[in-house]
Write a protein that holds these residues in place. Structure first.
Motif, mmCIF file in Angstrom:
data_model
loop_
_atom_site.group_PDB
_atom_site.id
_atom_site.type_symbol
_atom_site.label_atom_id
_atom_site.label_comp_id
_atom_site.label_asym_id
_atom_site.label_seq_id
_atom_site.Cartn_x
_atom_site.Cartn_y
_atom_site.Cartn_z
ATOM 1 N N GLN A 607 1.068 -1.362 0.079
ATOM 2 C CA GLN A 607 0.080 0.053 0.004
ATOM 3 C C GLN A 607 0.928 1.053 0.009
ATOM 4 O O GLN A 607 1.101 1.919 0.949
ATOM 5 C CB GLN A 607 -0.761 0.101 1.232
ATOM 6 N N PRO A 608 1.513 1.420 -1.072
ATOM 7 C CA PRO A 608 2.446 2.659 -1.290
ATOM 8 C C PRO A 608 1.928 4.217 -1.013
ATOM 9 O O PRO A 608 2.467 4.979 -0.393
ATOM 10 C CB PRO A 608 3.009 2.219 -2.597
ATOM 11 N N LYS A 609 0.451 4.082 -1.168
ATOM 12 C CA LYS A 609 -0.192 5.442 -1.041
ATOM 13 C C LYS A 609 -1.099 5.041 0.367
ATOM 14 O O LYS A 609 -1.837 4.391 0.145
ATOM 15 C CB LYS A 609 -1.159 5.740 -2.100
ATOM 16 N N THR A 610 -1.049 6.265 1.009
ATOM 17 C CA THR A 610 -1.738 6.163 2.280
ATOM 18 C C THR A 610 -3.370 6.279 2.120
ATOM 19 O O THR A 610 -3.835 7.409 1.326
ATOM 20 C CB THR A 610 -1.242 7.113 3.217
ATOM 21 N N VAL A 611 -4.073 5.674 2.476
ATOM 22 C CA VAL A 611 -5.497 5.775 2.376
ATOM 23 C C VAL A 611 -5.993 5.960 3.929
ATOM 24 O O VAL A 611 -5.846 5.099 4.927
ATOM 25 C CB VAL A 611 -6.161 4.125 1.683
#
Length: 632
Positions: A607-611
């Motif tokens: 999950q490289p992009k934070t959600v």
């Protein structure tokens, strides 16, 4: 007696005849007899002088006869041979000198009886002048059974003021108490003493009365003190009084009807089983039992009697090991034993246990309770089987005893019997003698000191022997291997150093009227000097207080060197507002995004992009009924 009779005669003169007839006792009007006291005293003095003169003349004649016999013997020797004439002549000269001195002394006019001179093997010329001075006494003649005065002097020398006449050990063996002829009772704590062996407490519970006996109770919480007065005392472990026996009425003839003793006490001991009961004997001819909780009256009375049924004085008393029998040694040489619950008749008695007229100083039962040991004033130690009380099992003689409290005791294993001996002043050393109980063979002897051995005590738990002597010493004998505690606790400790401040300064001369220029400054006491030094920070080595503020004198001001003080300090300085926790967390979001360290590296691949979770608007609850609305 005569003055009392004379006084009675003056008060009881013949009554008035008319008054006697009126009152009805006219037949009793005889005049009382009167006495001329001066005439009686004069007649007594003349009789004493006459008898003294006759006694002196008889003694002088004996001295002259003895000197004449000694004078003739060297004369016959000198006529026998010329070679020995010189020696005989010198002997003759000495004899003549002795005779002349004795004749000169006989010409002196004496007004009283002379003390019997003690003859010696060195000849009559020894210290004749001193004897003549000592012979000049004024008074009535000597009684028939009078002993040599030198013996009396020696006996007086043995009874010194510093004699240790009483010893006591508590059942655990932690404390020792001693008492003596100096009226003092001293307390010794083995665990608290060092090698200097100093008592931690000294007191005089009976004022000016010699201490006769000291003993701890079976529980060790109280102490029985028997002194030269008629009232025994009970003290607690620290020496404070618990009770004092009541004194009896000395004008009542029957000692059973008095509440207590009326004469000097001789001995006392505790009951071995009942911790509140103890026993005393006195010169009033009674042996009494007491209860600690009742000091107003004794519990029971035992009255020793002679063969003729007359009163005799008990000199020592004791309980049997089980406490069922009471034994007493009396001045007529008898040993009498009663059942504790029957005070009328004796259960066992031996009329000729020791020589009559001597003080039996100690009675003690063996640990098995079948054998009784007695230490007599006739210089003997005897052992008895109370079931066959007519004849002793064994006896040992030539054990001198000059004190009325000389001890004997059994060893803890009941196989050995121990006693001490007395000596005259300058007559050798007092000894402890050890005898086998079965054969009475002498096992061992110890030279204690150059004075009499008065008290001895063999403690069963400590396996140590305590000895009290006639010159004020209390000695402890122990075995480094077989003994337990006791003296072994204090001999290994070093002596404490004395404080310099406690030593006395040089002498100070007070001159109140001297001029100021010659007047010395007033010397302060040691206590005041110590108080003054205490206020001086340099002399008292006062520790420096902690620095408050930024620091001074080269010392850095800190709040402390511990972790807790550091955290408290930083918490106090942190003044950030944490009222909104979301904002407090997001304050570090930028730094966490630039330098991820905790969570972001773990989700770098998956999950490289934070959600972030989407915030849902809150439901409007205005249209809902009241019972469905959320209660805050």
């Amino acid at each position: 007696m005569e003055p009392a009779a004379d006084g009675d005669a003056e008060m009881l003169g013949g009554p008035d005849p008319e008054l006697a007839a009126t009152m009805g006792f006219s037949g009793f009007g005889k005049k009382a007899r009167t006495f001329d006291l001066e005439a009686m005293f004069e007649q007594t003095r003349r009789t004493a002088v006459e008898r003294s003169r006759k006694v002196l003349e008889a003694r002088e004649r004996e001295k002259e006869d003895q000197a004449e016999k000694e004078f003739r013997s060297p004369c016959t020797d000198s006529s026998a041979s010329a070679s020995s004439a010189t020696g005989a002549g010198s002997t003759l000269t000495q004899r003549e000198a002795a005779c002349s001195e004795s004749e000169d002394s006989s010409d002196e006019e004496l007004t009283g009886p002379s003390v019997q001179s003690q003859t010696s093997a060195q000849g009559p010329a020894e210290d004749t002048d001193d004897d003549d001075e000592d012979d000049e006494f004024i008074g009535p003649p000597l009684p028939p059974g009078f002993k040599d005065s030198d013996d009396d002097n020696d006996n007086d020398d043995t009874e010194e003021e510093d004699t240790v006449s009483a010893l006591g050990l508590d059942p655990s063996g932690a404390r020792l108490i001693t008492g003596g002829y100096d009226y003092d009772v001293k307390f010794w704590d083995f665990a608290g003493m060092d090698a200097s062996l100093q008592a931690f407490r000294s007191l005089q519970p009976c004022e000016c009365h010699q201490i006769k006996s000291l003993q701890y109770s079976s529980t060790g919480d109280v102490i029985l003190v028997v002194s030269g007065n008629s009232q025994a005392k009970v003290l607690d472990r620290d020496g404070f009084p618990v009770m004092e026996c009541i004194k009896g009425d000395q004008y009542i003839v029957d000692m059973t009807n008095t509440k207590g003793h009326t004469a000097m006490l001789n001995s006392g001991c505790w009951h071995p089983k009942i911790k509140e009961e103890f026993l005393t004997c006195s010169n009033d001819g009674t042996v009494r039992t007491w209860d600690v909780n009742n000091e107003k009256k004794h519990k029971s009375v035992f009255k020793p009697r002679s063969v003729q049924g007359k009163r005799v004085i008990p000199t020592t008393c004791t309980y049997s090991r089980d406490g069922k029998l009471i034994a007493a040694g009396c001045q007529d040489g008898s040993i009498q034993i009663w059942d504790r619950n029957m005070s009328v008749h004796t259960k066992f008695h031996c009329r000729q246990a020791h020589a009559p007229g001597t003080d039996t100083s100690c009675l003690t039962f063996s640990y098995d309770g079948t054998v009784l040991a007695s230490r007599g004033g006739d210089d003997t130690l005897k052992i008895w089987d109370i079931r066959q009380f007519k004849k002793p099992l064994n006896s040992a003689g030539r054990l001198p005893s000059f004190f009325p409290m000389t001890d004997c005791c059994f060893s803890p294993d009941d196989k050995i019997l121990v006693t001490g001996t007395s000596v005259k002043k300058g007559g050798g050393s007092g000894k402890l003698f050890f005898f086998y109980r079965e054969t009475f063979q002498k096992l061992y002897e110890i030279e204690v000191t150059d004075a009499s051995v008065v008290r001895c005590l063999w403690h069963p738990k400590l396996n140590q022997i305590m000895v009290g002597t006639g010159n004020g010493l209390a000695k402890v004998y122990y075995d480094p291997v077989k003994s337990q505690r006791g003296a072994k606790l204090c001999v290994v400790k070093t002596k404490r150093k004395e404080r310099q401040a406690e030593t006395l300064t040089q002498d100070y001369i007070i001159t109140p009227h001297a001029l100021p220029m010659f007047r010395e400054p007033r010397q302060r006491s040691t206590r005041k000097q110590l108080e003054k030094d205490r206020l001086d920070p340099m002399k008292s080595h006062k520790p420096e207080p902690p620095v408050a503020g930024p620091g001074r004198g080269g010392r850095v001001g800190t709040h402390g060197g511990t972790l807790s003080s550091y955290i408290v300090k930083n918490i106090a300085l942190d003044k950030t507002d944490d009222s909104n926790p979301r904002e407090a967390i997001l304050r570090h979001a930028k730094e966490a995004e630039e330098n991820p360290y905790w969570v972001a590296p773990a989700y770098a691949k998956t999950q490289p992009k934070t959600v972030f979770a989407e915030v849902e608007p809150e439901d409007d609850e205005t249209d809902k009924p009241e019972w469905k609305k959320r209660r805050i």
